[in-house]
Design an enzyme around this catalytic site. Structure first.
Site, PDB file in Angstrom:
ATOM      1  N   GLY A  52      11.127   9.404  -7.465  1.00 53.75           N
ATOM      2  CA  GLY A  52      10.351  10.049  -8.529  1.00 53.75           C
ATOM      3  C   GLY A  52       9.464  11.166  -8.041  1.00 53.75           C
ATOM      4  O   GLY A  52       9.465  12.277  -8.600  1.00 53.75           O
ATOM      5  N   SER A  53       8.692  10.922  -6.980  1.00 56.02           N
ATOM      6  CA  SER A  53       7.852  11.994  -6.448  1.00 56.02           C
ATOM      7  C   SER A  53       8.699  13.062  -5.784  1.00 56.02           C
ATOM      8  O   SER A  53       8.321  14.241  -5.746  1.00 56.02           O
ATOM      9  CB  SER A  53       6.829  11.422  -5.457  1.00 56.02           C
ATOM     10  OG  SER A  53       7.470  10.712  -4.421  1.00 56.02           O
ATOM     11  N   ASP A  84      15.239   5.491   0.248  1.00 52.38           N
ATOM     12  CA  ASP A  84      15.010   5.254  -1.178  1.00 52.38           C
ATOM     13  C   ASP A  84      16.347   5.061  -1.877  1.00 52.38           C
ATOM     14  O   ASP A  84      17.242   5.907  -1.767  1.00 52.38           O
ATOM     15  CB  ASP A  84      14.243   6.427  -1.791  1.00 52.38           C
ATOM     16  CG  ASP A  84      13.606   6.081  -3.127  1.00 52.38           C
ATOM     17  OD1 ASP A  84      14.185   5.269  -3.874  1.00 52.38           O
ATOM     18  OD2 ASP A  84      12.540   6.627  -3.425  1.00 52.38           O
ATOM     19  N   CYS A 120       4.231   7.424  -5.966  1.00 52.94           N
ATOM     20  CA  CYS A 120       5.561   6.836  -6.009  1.00 52.94           C
ATOM     21  C   CYS A 120       6.048   6.840  -7.449  1.00 52.94           C
ATOM     22  O   CYS A 120       5.554   6.066  -8.266  1.00 52.94           O
ATOM     23  CB  CYS A 120       5.548   5.424  -5.450  1.00 52.94           C
ATOM     24  SG  CYS A 120       7.182   4.685  -5.481  1.00 52.94           S
ATOM     25  N   GLY A 121       6.993   7.714  -7.757  1.00 47.25           N
ATOM     26  CA  GLY A 121       7.486   7.829  -9.124  1.00 47.25           C
ATOM     27  C   GLY A 121       8.285   6.627  -9.584  1.00 47.25           C
ATOM     28  O   GLY A 121       8.161   6.199 -10.747  1.00 47.25           O
ATOM     29  N   HIS A 122       9.112   6.070  -8.713  1.00 47.42           N
ATOM     30  CA  HIS A 122       9.882   4.896  -9.155  1.00 47.42           C
ATOM     31  C   HIS A 122       8.942   3.746  -9.465  1.00 47.42           C
ATOM     32  O   HIS A 122       9.177   2.956 -10.387  1.00 47.42           O
ATOM     33  CB  HIS A 122      10.921   4.500  -8.094  1.00 47.42           C
ATOM     34  CG  HIS A 122      10.493   3.430  -7.146  1.00 47.42           C
ATOM     35  ND1 HIS A 122       9.824   3.695  -5.962  1.00 47.42           N
ATOM     36  CD2 HIS A 122      10.622   2.074  -7.193  1.00 47.42           C
ATOM     37  CE1 HIS A 122       9.573   2.559  -5.335  1.00 47.42           C
ATOM     38  NE2 HIS A 122      10.041   1.561  -6.060  1.00 47.42           N
TER      39      HIS A 122
END
Length: 344
Positions: free
Chosen positions: A264-265, A259, A97-99
């Site tokens: 991010g991902s 989202d 999870c990028g965020h």
């Protein structure tokens, strides 16, 4: 007035809440029992099999909501990691999870989870279930700021895959990996606009694609079978060729969860896809916008690499996270809804 809970019976769970580009992150600080396992992936399995009632408690109503997202900090077996993390949402447990990484980078520096911070950036190594992600947190005058991170190897699994989608007929998708697998579709295929269409219409289209791909395409990851699942579908505005203008998308993942950030991902996987198709080059930074909120991340491919037999790239994603509060949640013993519920 000093606000505190009256005497009560039942477990308590303490959290710090943040958001990155509008997407929430509930960081669990205390209240969880030990998550057993020798590796982070085995801990992910243990949490899913033995502690899922706590995920439901914190992610679902009445303490959370349909689109809540969480992070459980846990020790890592990797010597280079500053912390390990398990991600959770309305359906279960993600692998990347990028965020959340952006938020956790800032959180780790502010809460002293790393060695003494330094300017202009403090490195934070975060062990996610997909692998080690290296974050860099802006730091000056005792304050944290923007965060960038370098992804695990991101690669394209397949392009121009035709799937039969219920209600829409044959749809051509690309499938790319950025710590999790996503299907990518130009939203114009459905006569929609990622910035202007109703969220329900976007969710319905993306969810139908996700269901079709899960049924008709067998995914494979060269490192672990635990990573070989489709996380969701990302609808794009179709502007894939490099441009200085922002390109927008909407990500629908897990159980039709939307989202709020550019994802991010998802940005990682989309950059890998654009690089694979020759639409961008190394170190060409693009701006990616959330069709839901208008928030922005930047992303660029910075290095060629491999992941098993797949040609891959390391992608840098950057964004900002902000604190929204801190809470101590209670599970009163007599509360019949203490484990959470979800209205669909």
């Amino acid at each position: 007035m000093d606000v505190k809970l009256p005497p009560h019976e039942g477990a308590t769970l303490s959290v710090v809440d943040m958001h990155t580009g509008g997407e929430p992150l509930r960081i669990i600080v205390s209240g969880y029992p030990e998550v057993k396992g020798h590796t982070l992936l085995s801990k992910r399995r243990y949490a899913r099999e033995h502690l899922d009632h706590l995920r439901r408690t914190l992610m679902l109503e009445p303490r959370g909501h349909y689109d809540m997202y969480g992070a459980l900090l846990t020790p890592s077996e990797l010597p280079d990691a500053d912390l390990g993390v398990l991600f959770m949402h309305n359906e279960g447990y993600s692998t990347m999870c990028g965020h959340a990484v952006v938020a956790l980078g800032r959180f780790a520096v502010d809460y002293g989870l790393v060695r003494a911070p330094r300017s202009p950036e403090t490195p934070v190594n975060i062990h996610c279930p997909c692998g080690l992600v290296r974050a860099f947190v802006e730091y000056a005058d005792g304050k944290t700021g923007a965060v960038r991170f370098l992804s695990v190897p991101a690669f394209v699994f397949a392009t121009d895959v035709t799937v039969a989608v219920e209600g829409f007929g044959d749809v051509v998708v690309d499938i790319s990996y950025g710590g999790a697998f996503y299907a990518f579709v130009d939203v114009q295929r459905f006569g929609l606009d990622v910035r202007k269409s109703k969220t329900r219409d976007l969710v319905d289209a993306a969810t139908a694609v996700t269901k079709a791909v899960k049924l008709q395409v067998k995914l494979r990851h060269p490192v672990s079978d635990d990573l070989a699942f489709l996380y969701g579908t990302i609808l794009t505005d179709g502007k894939e060729q490099f441009s200085s203008d922002a390109t927008a998308n909407v990500c629908v993942f897990a159980e039709a969860q939307v989202d709020r950030s550019p994802t991010g991902s998802g940005v990682t996987a989309r950059v890998a896809l654009q690089y694979h198709k020759g639409q961008i080059h190394l170190n060409q930074s693009r701006t990616f916008e959330s069709g839901a909120t208008g928030s922005k991340f930047t992303g660029k491919a910075v290095e060629e690499t491999t992941c098993g037999e797949f040609k891959a790239v390391v992608v840098e994603v950057a964004g900002r996270a902000f604190y929204t509060g801190a809470s101590c949640f209670v599970q009163e013993t007599e509360d019949q809804l203490k484990d959470g519920f979800l209205l669909k």
